[in-house]
Motif scaffolding. Structure first.
Motif, PDB file in Angstrom:
ATOM      1  N   HIS A 143     -12.630-107.680  -9.536  1.00 53.32           N
ATOM      2  CA  HIS A 143     -13.978-106.980 -10.158  1.00 53.32           C
ATOM      3  C   HIS A 143     -13.859-105.259  -9.823  1.00 53.32           C
ATOM      4  CE1 HIS A 143     -17.646-107.040 -11.567  1.00 53.32           C
ATOM      5  NE2 HIS A 143     -18.777-106.756 -10.195  1.00 53.32           N
ATOM      6  N   TYR A 144     -13.967-104.245  -9.122  1.00 52.50           N
ATOM      7  CA  TYR A 144     -14.044-103.289  -9.301  1.00 52.50           C
ATOM      8  C   TYR A 144     -12.915-102.715 -10.832  1.00 52.50           C
ATOM      9  CZ  TYR A 144     -16.752-103.572  -5.427  1.00 52.50           C
ATOM     10  OH  TYR A 144     -18.273-103.988  -4.477  1.00 52.50           O
ATOM     11  N   LEU A 145     -11.131-103.324  -9.886  1.00 48.79           N
ATOM     12  CA  LEU A 145     -10.450-102.611 -10.807  1.00 48.79           C
ATOM     13  C   LEU A 145     -10.848-103.260 -12.506  1.00 48.79           C
ATOM     14  CD1 LEU A 145      -7.522-103.791  -8.589  1.00 48.79           C
ATOM     15  CD2 LEU A 145      -8.366-101.613  -9.033  1.00 48.79           C
ATOM     16  N   ILE A 146     -11.626-104.516 -12.916  1.00 48.38           N
ATOM     17  CA  ILE A 146     -11.600-104.913 -13.698  1.00 48.38           C
ATOM     18  C   ILE A 146     -13.247-104.042 -14.706  1.00 48.38           C
ATOM     19  CG2 ILE A 146     -12.924-106.377 -16.017  1.00 48.38           C
ATOM     20  CD1 ILE A 146     -11.452-108.259 -13.508  1.00 48.38           C
ATOM     21  N   ALA A 147     -14.138-103.438 -13.593  1.00 44.56           N
ATOM     22  CA  ALA A 147     -15.052-102.895 -14.357  1.00 44.56           C
ATOM     23  C   ALA A 147     -14.383-101.268 -14.264  1.00 44.56           C
ATOM     24  CB  ALA A 147     -15.743-102.452 -13.051  1.00 44.56           C
ATOM     25  N   THR A 159     -23.153 -83.805 -26.251  1.00 40.25           N
ATOM     26  CA  THR A 159     -21.741 -83.433 -25.137  1.00 40.25           C
ATOM     27  C   THR A 159     -22.699 -83.869 -23.998  1.00 40.25           C
ATOM     28  OG1 THR A 159     -21.033 -81.661 -26.674  1.00 40.25           O
ATOM     29  CG2 THR A 159     -20.249 -81.649 -24.354  1.00 40.25           C
ATOM     30  N   MET A 160     -23.181 -83.390 -23.531  1.00 48.64           N
ATOM     31  CA  MET A 160     -23.914 -83.538 -21.887  1.00 48.64           C
ATOM     32  C   MET A 160     -24.187 -85.209 -21.981  1.00 48.64           C
ATOM     33  SD  MET A 160     -26.562 -80.672 -21.766  1.00 48.64           S
ATOM     34  CE  MET A 160     -27.600 -81.353 -19.924  1.00 48.64           C
ATOM     35  N   ILE A 161     -24.565 -85.681 -22.916  1.00 52.08           N
ATOM     36  CA  ILE A 161     -24.687 -87.519 -22.304  1.00 52.08           C
ATOM     37  C   ILE A 161     -23.729 -88.184 -22.416  1.00 52.08           C
ATOM     38  CG2 ILE A 161     -27.132 -87.085 -23.083  1.00 52.08           C
ATOM     39  CD1 ILE A 161     -26.875 -88.599 -25.711  1.00 52.08           C
ATOM     40  N   SER A 162     -22.545 -87.650 -22.537  1.00 55.72           N
ATOM     41  CA  SER A 162     -21.503 -88.666 -23.313  1.00 55.72           C
ATOM     42  C   SER A 162     -20.541 -89.134 -22.216  1.00 55.72           C
ATOM     43  CB  SER A 162     -20.454 -88.168 -24.303  1.00 55.72           C
ATOM     44  OG  SER A 162     -20.866 -87.568 -25.140  1.00 55.72           O
ATOM     45  N   PRO A 163     -21.014 -88.165 -21.219  1.00 50.62           N
ATOM     46  CA  PRO A 163     -19.790 -88.488 -19.265  1.00 50.62           C
ATOM     47  C   PRO A 163     -21.109 -90.438 -18.896  1.00 50.62           C
ATOM     48  CG  PRO A 163     -20.170 -86.501 -20.124  1.00 50.62           C
ATOM     49  CD  PRO A 163     -20.672 -86.785 -21.107  1.00 50.62           C
ATOM     50  N   PHE A 164     -21.882 -90.143 -19.504  1.00 48.27           N
ATOM     51  CA  PHE A 164     -22.889 -90.776 -18.219  1.00 48.27           C
ATOM     52  C   PHE A 164     -22.154 -92.574 -18.763  1.00 48.27           C
ATOM     53  CE2 PHE A 164     -25.137 -87.113 -18.016  1.00 48.27           C
ATOM     54  CZ  PHE A 164     -25.079 -87.224 -16.283  1.00 48.27           C
ATOM     55  N   PHE A 165     -22.249 -92.705 -20.090  1.00 49.06           N
ATOM     56  CA  PHE A 165     -22.067 -93.980 -21.349  1.00 49.06           C
ATOM     57  C   PHE A 165     -20.915 -94.421 -20.459  1.00 49.06           C
ATOM     58  CE2 PHE A 165     -23.509 -91.753 -24.672  1.00 49.06           C
ATOM     59  CZ  PHE A 165     -24.905 -92.975 -25.175  1.00 49.06           C
ATOM     60  N   PRO A 166     -19.528 -94.201 -20.487  1.00 50.46           N
ATOM     61  CA  PRO A 166     -18.307 -94.749 -19.068  1.00 50.46           C
ATOM     62  C   PRO A 166     -18.943 -94.467 -17.738  1.00 50.46           C
ATOM     63  CG  PRO A 166     -17.473 -92.831 -20.252  1.00 50.46           C
ATOM     64  CD  PRO A 166     -19.322 -92.883 -20.769  1.00 50.46           C
ATOM     65  N   ILE A 167     -19.376 -95.054 -17.143  1.00 47.12           N
ATOM     66  CA  ILE A 167     -20.353 -94.517 -15.645  1.00 47.12           C
ATOM     67  C   ILE A 167     -21.492 -95.607 -16.082  1.00 47.12           C
ATOM     68  CG2 ILE A 167     -21.581 -93.220 -13.678  1.00 47.12           C
ATOM     69  CD1 ILE A 167     -20.988 -90.914 -14.862  1.00 47.12           C
ATOM     70  N   PHE A 168     -21.361 -95.782 -17.106  1.00 39.69           N
ATOM     71  CA  PHE A 168     -22.807 -96.507 -16.681  1.00 39.69           C
ATOM     72  C   PHE A 168     -22.018 -98.005 -17.775  1.00 39.69           C
ATOM     73  CE2 PHE A 168     -25.197 -99.292 -20.427  1.00 39.69           C
ATOM     74  CZ  PHE A 168     -26.163 -99.687 -19.001  1.00 39.69           C
ATOM     75  N   GLY A 169     -20.960 -98.096 -17.802  1.00 38.31           N
ATOM     76  CA  GLY A 169     -20.312 -99.216 -18.293  1.00 38.31           C
ATOM     77  C   GLY A 169     -19.479 -99.924 -16.745  1.00 38.31           C
TER      78      GLY A 169
END
Length: 254
Positions: free
Chosen positions: A18-22, A64-74
């Motif tokens: 599950h963590y690997l797929i996430a 540019t500042m908020i872009s890194p948060f999208f992968p983390i949120f995903g």
């Protein structure tokens, strides 16, 4: 929906599938976001020449500042979409007892129910893919239009360099279809629950796994510095092989 991983981390370190797929979901988001950023960045470089369709600096800095948060949120959202590991076999016994033997043979697997977080990820992936596609399309059309209008303002060398970069980005976008289209088809299969879905998913995953190799080939083929580097290395290796072959031939005759 359920799945399992057989990679190094899953087999030797027992990292839950599950963590690997996430993690894979977060990396997909990061790749699409990075590609969209490259399109916008190149668009703004050309826009600075023509002085049209410029994005305000404060807006660009905020994005540019908020872009890194999208992968983390995903990644975090998908982590919440899974069932707890200790509850999985109980779920199989209760809802799918005919599959107990098959699941018992798997040491590392994960099961997903249709909860809020799961449907949120599917929905955001669908609309996020459409949004990125719109960015690619708009910026590409606008870049070619601006290049035609600015052809007399820049040197022929710079014009060819900008046009080559745009074409390379387009090729990368086309290669990323191996990321977008299988993901979209996978979502459709999961949401509709059609028959023979497992066989369809196997084909989708096989196509999906080609993306890294195809992206690397496209990047080398469409980016002149990379292409020249590879061709130079190939030529030098062929020269070394030819020299060794000639030397061996002479020695044999001697």
């Amino acid at each position: 929906m359920s799945g399992y991983c057989v990679g190094f981390l899953a087999k030797y370190f027992d990292v839950w599938s599950h963590y690997l797929i996430a993690l894979l979901v977060g990396m997909i988001v990061a790749q699409l976001e990075s590609l969209a950023y490259c399109f916008v960045r190149k668009h703004q470089i050309i826009a600075n020449i023509t002085k049209r369709h410029l994005i305000p600096k404060n807006v660009n800095d905020a994005i540019t500042m908020i872009s890194p948060f999208f992968p983390i949120f995903g990644y975090m959202a998908f982590c919440n979409a899974g069932m707890k590991r200790e509850n999985q076999m109980g779920y199989v016994r209760k809802h799918h007892p005919e599959y107990i033997e098959q699941f018992s043979s798997l040491q590392n697997f994960t099961i997903y129910e249709g909860n809020f977080w799961f449907f949120l990820i599917i929905s955001l992936s669908f609309f996020g893919g459409i949004f990125c596609g719109c960015i690619y399309t708009f910026t590409t059309i606008d870049m070619f239009q601006m290049l035609r209008k600015s052809r007399r303002k820049i040197s022929a060398t710079n014009f060819r360099r900008h046009r080559s970069t745009v074409k390379s980005l387009l090729a990368q976008f086309a290669a990323s279809s191996l990321l977008l289209i299988p993901s979209f088809c996978f979502s459709v299969v999961i949401m509709t629950g059609i028959e023979q879905s497992q066989g369809i998913v196997h084909v989708i995953l096989a196509i999906f796994s080609l993306r890294s190799s195809v992206n690397a080939v496209v990047l080398i083929a469409t980016t002149p510095p990379f292409r020249k580097f590879v061709m130079r290395k190939t030529s030098s290796n062929n020269l070394v092989i030819a020299t060794v072959a000639i030397s061996m031939s002479r020695n044999s005759w001697s």
